[in-house]
Design a protein around this motif. Structure first.
Motif, short mmCIF file in Angstrom:
data_model
loop_
_atom_site.label_atom_id
_atom_site.label_comp_id
_atom_site.label_asym_id
_atom_site.label_seq_id
_atom_site.Cartn_x
_atom_site.Cartn_y
_atom_site.Cartn_z
N THR A 160 0.83 -1.20 0.00
CA THR A 160 0.00 0.00 0.00
C THR A 160 0.87 1.25 0.00
OG1 THR A 160 -1.75 -1.17 1.20
CG2 THR A 160 -1.82 1.24 1.23
N GLY A 161 1.97 1.20 0.76
CA GLY A 161 2.91 2.33 0.74
C GLY A 161 3.50 2.55 -0.64
N ALA A 163 2.02 1.82 -3.43
CA ALA A 163 0.95 2.39 -4.26
C ALA A 163 0.81 3.89 -4.00
CB ALA A 163 -0.37 1.68 -3.97
N CYS A 164 0.88 4.30 -2.74
CA CYS A 164 0.81 5.74 -2.42
C CYS A 164 2.00 6.48 -3.01
CB CYS A 164 0.76 5.93 -0.91
SG CYS A 164 -0.76 5.30 -0.14
N GLU A 167 1.40 7.07 -6.62
CA GLU A 167 0.46 8.17 -6.82
C GLU A 167 1.15 9.52 -6.68
OE1 GLU A 167 -2.78 10.86 -6.79
OE2 GLU A 167 -2.34 8.97 -7.78
N CYS A 168 1.97 9.67 -5.63
CA CYS A 168 2.60 10.97 -5.36
C CYS A 168 3.64 11.32 -6.42
CB CYS A 168 3.23 10.97 -3.98
SG CYS A 168 2.04 10.79 -2.63
N TRP A 286 -0.67 1.97 -12.87
CA TRP A 286 -0.89 3.27 -12.26
C TRP A 286 -0.74 4.40 -13.26
CZ3 TRP A 286 -2.96 3.23 -7.58
CH2 TRP A 286 -3.19 4.48 -6.96
#
Length: 571
Positions: A160-161, A163-164, A167-168, A286
């Motif tokens: 999950t980290g 994936a974040c 995104e950033c 992504w």
């Protein structure tokens, strides 16, 4: 719009339901493995194995069917998005002349539609719908054993980290890549449209340097964003595989300590892999997700609903007058007026000549009168009704417009004259061609009115394009005909045909506005409007303006003699 939103909501609900069933059925493999290790092998029961295989085959068949259904639903949602925005995107292109000038106007919206539809039709959205089910799988891991659940949850937090982080870090590079792509395509399109000039004057090599620079910047940006996403994608895949092995190792320890069975060890490894696969798949896609999200935002911002609906009360065709009152006008997006406080009237059966030096606002006035440029202040009215009281389509039926740069479309001559009306009567097409004096030229072609003229009328000469553009302006006898430099590419025969066309509009009680520098285009006019600096220098009957206007027009003597001489109107 409400029906469309309901359709989208219904699609999302259907996708959510199928995702629920798909993720429940995804437990099949793990539970089958658990039963094989804990029941079939210890009991050595082949009938049990055969029965389990029958159940598994059935469940996997249902899972495939539901997964296919979800893909088809996502494809339908993508189609709905296309249908929702395609008309708006085309309207942006078609109405770009009346909006703030913008590079690649409308074309980018079409690309954005393709981006969103392509993403929705791919595997990316399925991964996003599967993500909420990760806690469901982790809960099963905790049911197997606390330490198996803790190991799986730790891996889930790591992915999950990632994936974040994706995104950033990817948002701005992907946005920059989209901008550079639009610049590159706009430059290539401009070169294609001006290829004759490029080849004739031999500066293709110089333009290739600029193209190479644009292309290099785009490639650098694309490579940067792709490297970032690919790095995180491969890292997440390796982390998931490592986590799967870690869960297997934890399960082995538990089996050794007799706190779990071999079936739980294998099943938990498979279950963790399934639980974390949506995160890995989401990171892998992504870039597509970020591009689709930015495209969606642009569509909602750049492609608003176009108000071209038929009005509740349809006004009759104008028959009496054109009235311009205190008109202040400038280019769309600009705050600087080009036309300042201009007023004049023209009545049925009149022809008005508009003259003035270069940059005096003649063409800008023409764009304002036909409704291309919205007024800053003041009004343009037909029979006392402002242009906004008609829909764009209805107003277009009452206006004939011939711009300086005649734009024809790939299609037949008949289609171009008829403004691509599929139901255009042949007699109206022929009447327009005769009114423009171009009928003999058209029927002299091998295919006549069915001649394909190519992109931008490429097979025609400039004079032929101008005369066919005049026929299009005269199609179906519009009340208001605005001609901007209508004789710039005409020979003597064409100018004679133009004079006859102007006279025919007057005789049928229409209004003609003629913008020209060459006086031969102004033969037979009733009034003259002289512009200077966007303001009215003089307006009135032709003879009166010639006798009273300052400068060389008055010095030249009789305006009629000037017209007959075919000389140049002086500024």
């Amino acid at each position: 719009m409400p029906g469309l939103l309901s359709m989208l909501r219904g699609g999302a609900l259907g996708i959510g339901v199928t995702s629920c069933l798909v993720n429940i059925l995804a437990l099949t493999g793990s539970l089958f493995m658990l039963q094989v290790y804990d029941r079939v092998i210890p009991s050595r029961s082949l009938p049990t194995l055969i029965g389990l295989m029958g159940i598994v085959v059935t469940l996997f068949a249902f899972q495939w069917l539901l997964d296919l259904t979800r893909s088809l639903l996502l494809g339908q949602v993508g189609r709905t998005v296309d249908e929702r925005f395609a008309g708006r995107a085309f309207s942006l292109i078609a109405l770009s002349a009346s909006r703030k000038p913008k590079q690649d106007a409308g074309v980018q919206s079409i690309r954005d539609i393709d981006t969103v539809r392509g993403f929705l039709s791919g595997p990316g959205p399925g991964a996003l719908f599967d993500l909420p089910w990760m806690p469901f799988y982790l809960a099963f891991c905790f049911l197997f054993h606390t330490w198996i659940g803790v190991t799986a949850a730790t891996g889930a937090l790591i992915l999950t980290g990632l994936a974040c982080l994706a995104e950033c870090k990817s948002r701005e590079p992907i946005r920059k890549t989209a901008i550079l792509l639009a610049e590159r395509m706009a430059f290539a399109d401009a070169v294609r449209h001006n290829s004759e000039v490029v080849v004739a004057m031999g500066f293709a090599t110089m333009l290739s340097t600029r193209w190479a620079s644009l292309n290099q910047r785009h490639l650098d940006s694309h490579q940067h964003s792709a490297t970032l996403v690919n790095t995180l994608s491969t890292l997440s895949r390796s982390a998931r595989m490592l986590l799967q092995s870690a869960v297997l190792a934890v399960g082995a320890v538990l089996v050794i300590r007799q706190e779990a069975t071999g079936g739980i060890m294998i099943a938990s490894s498979i279950l963790v892999s399934r639980a974390l696969a949506p995160i890995e798949l989401a990171i892998a896609h992504w870039r597509g997700f970020a591009a689709a999200r930015q495209a969606w935002a642009r569509l909602n911002h750049e492609a608003p609903e176009v108000d071209d609906a038929e009005r509740d009360v349809e006004l009759p065709a104008p028959r009496g007058s054109l009235s311009v009152t205190n008109l202040h006008l400038g280019a769309p997006g600009s705050k600087t007026p080009i036309i300042r406080g201009l007023s004049f009237d023209a009545y049925a059966g009149e022809a008005v000549g508009i003259v003035g030096p270069s940059a005096s606002g003649k063409s800008s006035l023409a764009r304002g009168i036909v409704g291309l440029w919205p007024a800053f202040a003041g009004d343009v009215r037909l029979d006392k009704a402002s242009l906004g009281q008609w829909s764009r389509t209805a107003l277009g039926r009452h206006i004939g417009y011939l711009p300086q740069d005649v734009a024809l479309f790939d299609g037949t001559i008949a289609e171009n004259i008829a403004r691509f009306d599929a139901n255009a009567p042949s007699d109206l097409i022929i009447a327009a061609a005769r009114a423009a004096g171009v009928y003999d030229m058209i029927v002299g072609l091998p295919l006549g009115f069915d001649t394909e003229i190519g992109e931008r009328g490429s097979i025609l000469s400039a004079g032929q394009r101008q005369r066919i553009g005049l026929a299009r302006a005269l199609y179906a006898d519009p009340f208001l005909v605005v001609l901007d430099e209508p004789n710039s590419n005409l020979d003597a025969e064409g100018e004679l045909a133009l004079s006859r066309a102007i006279e025919s509009v007057r005789s049928r009680q229409g209004v003609v506005l003629v913008i020209a520098h060459r006086a031969t285009a102004l033969a037979g006019i009733d009034k003259v409007l002289v512009l200077e600096g966007g303001r009215t220098k003089a307006f009135g009957p032709a003879q009166a303006v010639v006798n009273t206007a300052p400068g060389s027009m008055a010095v030249s003597g009789s305006f009629v003699r000037l017209l007959r001489a075919g000389g140049e109107l002086s500024s």
